[in-house]
Design an enzyme around this catalytic site. Structure first.
Site, PDB file in Angstrom:
ATOM      1  N   HIS A 166     -33.478  55.643 -74.671  1.00  0.00           N
ATOM      2  CA  HIS A 166     -33.089  54.241 -74.530  1.00  0.00           C
ATOM      3  C   HIS A 166     -33.795  53.418 -75.593  1.00  0.00           C
ATOM      4  O   HIS A 166     -34.653  53.911 -76.318  1.00  0.00           O
ATOM      5  CB  HIS A 166     -33.411  53.705 -73.123  1.00  0.00           C
ATOM      6  CG  HIS A 166     -34.858  53.402 -72.893  1.00  0.00           C
ATOM      7  ND1 HIS A 166     -35.301  52.262 -72.269  1.00  0.00           N
ATOM      8  CD2 HIS A 166     -35.988  54.095 -73.199  1.00  0.00           C
ATOM      9  CE1 HIS A 166     -36.619  52.272 -72.198  1.00  0.00           C
ATOM     10  NE2 HIS A 166     -37.057  53.377 -72.749  1.00  0.00           N
ATOM     11  N   CYS A 200     -40.637  49.625 -78.565  1.00  0.00           N
ATOM     12  CA  CYS A 200     -39.615  50.029 -77.597  1.00  0.00           C
ATOM     13  C   CYS A 200     -38.224  49.501 -77.952  1.00  0.00           C
ATOM     14  O   CYS A 200     -37.241  49.882 -77.321  1.00  0.00           O
ATOM     15  CB  CYS A 200     -40.002  49.584 -76.188  1.00  0.00           C
ATOM     16  SG  CYS A 200     -41.450  50.461 -75.569  1.00  0.00           S
ATOM     17  N   HIS A 251     -35.878  55.747 -78.364  1.00  0.00           N
ATOM     18  CA  HIS A 251     -36.906  56.729 -78.025  1.00  0.00           C
ATOM     19  C   HIS A 251     -36.554  57.334 -76.674  1.00  0.00           C
ATOM     20  O   HIS A 251     -35.655  56.848 -75.986  1.00  0.00           O
ATOM     21  CB  HIS A 251     -38.303  56.091 -77.999  1.00  0.00           C
ATOM     22  CG  HIS A 251     -38.454  55.000 -76.978  1.00  0.00           C
ATOM     23  ND1 HIS A 251     -37.909  53.741 -77.134  1.00  0.00           N
ATOM     24  CD2 HIS A 251     -39.063  55.001 -75.777  1.00  0.00           C
ATOM     25  CE1 HIS A 251     -38.196  53.008 -76.076  1.00  0.00           C
ATOM     26  NE2 HIS A 251     -38.897  53.753 -75.228  1.00  0.00           N
ATOM     27  N   HIS A 293     -37.710  59.542 -72.861  1.00  0.00           N
ATOM     28  CA  HIS A 293     -38.690  59.782 -71.804  1.00  0.00           C
ATOM     29  C   HIS A 293     -38.179  60.893 -70.903  1.00  0.00           C
ATOM     30  O   HIS A 293     -36.967  61.107 -70.794  1.00  0.00           O
ATOM     31  CB  HIS A 293     -38.871  58.547 -70.912  1.00  0.00           C
ATOM     32  CG  HIS A 293     -39.333  57.332 -71.627  1.00  0.00           C
ATOM     33  ND1 HIS A 293     -40.632  57.155 -72.027  1.00  0.00           N
ATOM     34  CD2 HIS A 293     -38.667  56.216 -72.004  1.00  0.00           C
ATOM     35  CE1 HIS A 293     -40.751  55.975 -72.614  1.00  0.00           C
ATOM     36  NE2 HIS A 293     -39.557  55.385 -72.628  1.00  0.00           N
ATOM     37  N   HIS A 345     -30.116  63.691 -69.937  1.00  0.00           N
ATOM     38  CA  HIS A 345     -29.729  63.956 -71.325  1.00  0.00           C
ATOM     39  C   HIS A 345     -28.658  62.976 -71.817  1.00  0.00           C
ATOM     40  O   HIS A 345     -27.641  63.378 -72.386  1.00  0.00           O
ATOM     41  CB  HIS A 345     -29.297  65.414 -71.510  1.00  0.00           C
ATOM     42  CG  HIS A 345     -30.465  66.346 -71.517  1.00  0.00           C
ATOM     43  ND1 HIS A 345     -31.086  66.751 -70.356  1.00  0.00           N
ATOM     44  CD2 HIS A 345     -31.141  66.923 -72.532  1.00  0.00           C
ATOM     45  CE1 HIS A 345     -32.092  67.548 -70.664  1.00  0.00           C
ATOM     46  NE2 HIS A 345     -32.160  67.661 -71.974  1.00  0.00           N
ATOM     47  N   GLU A 349     -42.096  56.249 -66.026  1.00  0.00           N
ATOM     48  CA  GLU A 349     -41.529  56.397 -67.361  1.00  0.00           C
ATOM     49  C   GLU A 349     -42.428  57.258 -68.252  1.00  0.00           C
ATOM     50  O   GLU A 349     -41.942  58.018 -69.078  1.00  0.00           O
ATOM     51  CB  GLU A 349     -41.352  55.013 -67.991  1.00  0.00           C
ATOM     52  CG  GLU A 349     -40.643  55.054 -69.328  1.00  0.00           C
ATOM     53  CD  GLU A 349     -40.468  53.679 -69.918  1.00  0.00           C
ATOM     54  OE1 GLU A 349     -39.366  53.126 -69.791  1.00  0.00           O
ATOM     55  OE2 GLU A 349     -41.428  53.157 -70.510  1.00  0.00           O
TER      56      GLU A 349
END
Length: 146
Positions: free
Chosen positions: A27, A37, A41, A43, A78, A130
């Site tokens: 996201h 952010c 990137h 998580h 994914h 997260e």
């Protein structure tokens, strides 16, 4: 799954079910104030969903654990969260895929699924980790959709 003690939520129901799951997703937060952010990137999100209710369904479940996994993992694993335009919008700060809004969105998706069941359980909490050091707890307010 990370061994975790989750904050508990007070509720008036007889049954409480907790489902842990994880999903990997990318996201970005489309705001300058998001700093790094604001760039794409990823998580590995760890989620705990708390569901409560007074009645079991015809199979003796409050809700089948597999249904919760299908609602969340199968939808987001994914993927790029920003591309789920039904839930996240780059032009609406109330729909940016921040941890807080992702947790709220998970609660909304789960509750929408629960509303279709005869026994009408409630999603009372979503814990969303997260990173190993950052998490959000979202508790829907009774009688409110958001």
């Amino acid at each position: 799954m990370i061994q975790q003690i989750y904050p508990s939520v007070a509720h008036p129901y007889r049954y409480e079910l907790n489902k842990d799951l994880q999903f990997a997703a990318a996201h970005y937060v489309p705001a300058d104030a998001a700093g790094k952010c604001s760039r794409m990137h990823g998580h590995t999100y760890f989620v705990n969903v708390t569901i409560a209710g007074d009645e079991l369904n015809a199979e003796g479940f409050l809700v089948n654990f597999a249904e919760i996994k299908q609602l969340i993992h199968d939808r987001f694993d994914h993927s790029v969260l920003n591309e789920h335009e039904a839930y996240f919008q780059d032009d609406d700060p109330d729909r940016y895929p921040t941890t807080e809004i992702v947790a709220r969105t998970i609660a909304e998706i789960v509750q929408d699924g629960l509303d279709r069941s005869d026994n009408k359980p409630r999603c009372v909490q979503v814990f969303l980790r997260e990173t190993p050091t950052s998490y959000v707890v979202y508790r829907p307010q009774a009688g409110r959709t958001r």
